[in-house]
Design an enzyme around this catalytic site. Structure first.
Site: not given
Ligand code: NAD
Ligand code: UDP
Length: 320
Positions: A145, A148, A189-191, A209-210, A275, A277
């Site tokens: 990730y 990429g 969502s998990n919590f 961790q934050t 640790r 962010r």
């Molecule tokens: P999400 O997993 O809910 O959404 C990703 C979407 O991309 C899904 O609908 C999935 O089916 C689609 N997808 C995955 N691989 C694909 C492919 N090969 N071809 C076509 N569609 C594909 O995640 P999200 O939280 O909505 O994140 C959306 C974008 O924002 C992502 O690129 C993610 O890296 C970025 N982002 C999100 C967060 C966040 O906290 N939500 C943080 C940082 C970056």
């Molecule tokens: N985390 C947690 N319990 C969970 C899921 C995640 O304590 O059920 C922690 C995880 O180890 C990380 C933080 O919550 O330190 C955020 O995790 P998340 O997967 O939401 O996103 P990340 O920022 O790590 O990509």
């Protein structure tokens, strides 16, 4: 002016909110998704909208359509999902970026990349500013990730320098809200789901961790402002809420706001879990006139309400 806007990953958590927002502004929206983590449930209310179109497509393959603007969001974002098939995750970020940049080049379209705070890895600089290059493990379980997304940023800036492509890059920090699936695996969502079901809240490590949590509506505001910002401002720009919380604080907030009697269960800390962010959002404030409006407590309340409905849990009930 009405535009045709392509959103890859449009059926996902953020993408579905973006589809709604752009339709609401009167644009034509072409939502492209392979439904790996996306869900038709998120967009089914848009199916009857005359300006909405859905295309099942994997962005690792070329796409030939017409559009004025492209938001490239396709990529699983939850560690559980992006680590399920890491090779496909890298392909989605890298081949997906190449295909969407190629499309933007042919169309002379503006293109925005949904990058991530993960490009900073486990950061030594706090809060993180855009000029920090990051501390990322290139060979660990999160690398598919992180690397990429870093390579996708490289491609965006090379297309910009080499082909004068009109690019925009946002680095998104942890965002939460309605349309996250109950099994998404990310912490908020998990919590909430665990608290509503009366299950233990799984805190990884010692919970010190934050993270900084941004409510989805604020994030979508910023993304659209970035897309509409003057040509030449490419970013990268941090988008996130600078409020910083430990995972234990988040767990306590969720327990309080749900009224749940769940306990906390400590689980092993995943490898390379950052640790700390927190975004420095000075650039977003200056260039986009943006800052988040929704505090964690209000955002959690709205998200809890969403999951109560989705899981069919009546108010004042904390387990099924
Ligand atoms: P999400 O997993 O809910 O959404 C990703 C979407 O991309 C899904 O609908 C999935 O089916 C689609 N997808 C995955 N691989 C694909 C492919 N090969 N071809 C076509 N569609 C594909 O995640 P999200 O939280 O909505 O994140 C959306 C974008 O924002 C992502 O690129 C993610 O890296 C970025 N982002 C999100 C967060 C966040 O906290 N939500 C943080 C940082 C970056
Ligand atoms: N985390 C947690 N319990 C969970 C899921 C995640 O304590 O059920 C922690 C995880 O180890 C990380 C933080 O919550 O330190 C955020 O995790 P998340 O997967 O939401 O996103 P990340 O920022 O790590 O990509």
């Amino acid at each position: 002016m009405k535009k045709t806007i392509l959103i890859t990953g449009g059926a996902g958590f953020l993408g579905s909110h973006l589809c709604e927002r752009l339709l609401h502004s009167g644009h034509e929206v072409l939502c492209v998704d392979n439904f790996f983590t996306g869900d038709k449930e998120n967009i089914k209310h848009l199916f009857s909208h005359p300006l909405f179109e859905l295309l099942r497509h994997d962005v690792t393959f070329p796409l030939y359509v017409e559009a004025d603007e492209i938001y490239n969001l396709a990529c699983p974002a939850s560690p559980v999902h992006y680590q399920y098939d890491p090779v496909q995750t890298t392909k989605t970020s890298v081949h997906g970026a190449i295909n969407m940049l190629g499309l933007a080049k042919r169309l002379k379209a503006r293109i925005l990349q949904a990058s991530t705070s993960e490009v900073y890895g486990d950061p030594e600089i706090h809060p993180q500013t855009e000029d920090y290059w990051g501390r990322v493990n290139p060979i660990g379980p999160r690398s598919c990730y992180d690397e990429g997304k870093r390579c996708a940023e490289t491609l965006f800036f090379d297309y910009h320098r080499q082909c004068q492509l009109d690019i925009k890059v946002v680095r998104i920090f942890n965002t939460y809200g309605p349309h996250m699936p109950p099994d998404d695996g990310r912490v908020v969502s998990n919590f909430i789901v665990q608290a509503l079901r009366g299950e233990d809240l799984t805190v990884y490590g010692d919970g010190s961790q934050t993270r900084s949590f941004c409510y989805v509506d604020d994030l979508i505001d910023a993304m659209v402002l970035m897309m509409e910002s003057p040509k030449g401002f490419t970013g990268p720009v941090n988008i996130g809420n600078p409020g910083e919380f430990t995972m234990l604080e988040l767990a306590e907030n969720v327990l309080r706001l749900t009224g749940s009697t769940s306990s906390i269960a400590f689980k092993p800390l995943p490898i390379d879990d950052p640790r700390q962010r927190r975004p420095d959002i000075t650039l977003a404030k200056t260039k986009l006139g943006w800052e988040p409006k929704v505090c964690l407590e209000d955002g959690l309340r709205m998200t809890i309400e969403y999951f109560r409905k989705r899981l069919n849990i009546p108010p004042h009930t904390t387990f099924v």
